[in-house]
Design an enzyme around this catalytic site. Structure first.
Site, short mmCIF file in Angstrom:
data_model
loop_
_atom_site.label_atom_id
_atom_site.label_comp_id
_atom_site.label_asym_id
_atom_site.label_seq_id
_atom_site.Cartn_x
_atom_site.Cartn_y
_atom_site.Cartn_z
N ASP A 1 0.82 -1.21 0.00
CA ASP A 1 0.00 0.00 0.00
C ASP A 1 0.86 1.26 0.00
O ASP A 1 0.48 2.28 -0.60
CB ASP A 1 -0.93 0.00 1.21
N GLY A 2 2.01 1.22 0.67
CA GLY A 2 2.89 2.38 0.67
C GLY A 2 3.38 2.71 -0.73
O GLY A 2 3.47 3.89 -1.10
#
Length: 307
Positions: free
Chosen positions: A78-79
């Protein structure tokens, strides 16, 4: 004609599993689609010496890359998606995520299903959602000293200090409150399942046009999270009484150190991000699986029980 004839591949972290998925995508899609690899992903492939095996693909820097593709496939966690979203939002290129991280709220496709899932999307069977970002600016004596954009959240926090800060909150020019706390999380619906959730904020359906503000360890129990319309103009004024120099971060990046008297302005970014999901994408199922919500087994059992 395919829904996305020109495909770009992206990555933001050089893990072996990320490189493995990039290599698989090049091998699986290269024969039927026009492929392009963004420069950072290409560097990861090269450093792993995988390009010595006859894989041929054009490589471009981000802006040129975005102008030449119809879909970007991001491999990572997700980062990595947050980073890619901030970079790509202004180019109006949709993003599809291959999850090589932990939770995977934004990256829908798991490594063991890349082939059929990606081909399904490329065949036109997908859901597209729009996610808005927040843009922020920090001004000092009327002069902007820092700015940034965030898909998840803009956070005012004390940095490495353990002391509380004091600030005033305004929404659409109206004074809301003065607050002593460890800071404030201002999150989009996308970010409501991230840091804001850890701080006790509500989960917002990503289709909502709303912003959630979550105090961080407030000094008074009456300070509670508040949800405001998505077009709200949010202003945080760092109190002149502060001895701290709080930081402002966007998605955990772009740290701007503030001083007493600085003003932090936050609003919705006009350009929205386009996310592509498999056709069976379901936000509530994702919450059940990622957050450990209860299943329907108990309810079904109760409903089927003889009177």
């Amino acid at each position: 004609m395919p829904s996305f004839p020109r495909i770009g591949l992206m990555a933001r972290v050089q893990y072996p599993e990320v490189v493995d998925s990039l290599r698989y995508l090049i091998s699986d899609l290269g024969a039927d689609h026009s492929l392009m690899v963004e420069a950072r992903a290409a560097a990861f492939l090269k450093e792993e010496s995988l390009d010595d095996e006859g894989i041929d693909y054009p490589v471009c820097e981000c802006q040129e890359f975005a102008d030449c593709i119809d879909l970007a496939i991001l491999v990572g966690g997700d980062g990595s998606m947050l980073s890619a979203a901030r970079e790509m939002v202004d180019f109006d290129v949709p993003l599809l995520g291959i999850n090589r991280g932990r939770l995977g709220f934004l990256n829908d496709i798991y490594p063991d299903e890349i082939g059929p899932r990606v081909r399904e999307v490329l065949a036109g069977n997908y859901i597209e959602s729009s996610r808005f970002l927040l843009e922020t600016a920090v001004t000092r004596n009327g002069t902007e000293i820092g700015a940034g954009i965030a898909l998840n959240d803009v956070v005012l926090h004390p940095g490495q200090s353990v002391r509380m800060m004091e600030f005033e909150l305004y929404i659409d020019g109206h004074f809301v409150n003065s607050q002593r706390s460890d800071g404030l999380i201002v999150a989009t619906p996308t970010g409501s399942t991230a840091y804001a959730l850890s701080g006790g904020g509500p989960i917002l359906n990503p289709d909502l046009d709303a912003i959630v503000l979550v105090p961080m360890n407030p000094h008074t129990l009456s300070s509670r999270p508040i949800v405001v319309p998505g077009n709200s103009e949010i202003e945080i004024r760092v109190s002149d009484l502060n001895e701290l120099h709080p930081f402002v971060t966007c998605d955990g990046q772009n740290h701007v150190e503030t001083e007493p008297g600085d003003v932090i302005s936050i609003r919705k970014k006009a350009k929205q991000l386009r996310l592509i999901h498999p056709s069976d994408h379901n936000f509530y199922e994702i919450c059940r699986s990622k957050l450990g919500w209860g299943s329907r087994v108990g309810a079904i059992h109760r409903n089927n029980k003889n009177p």
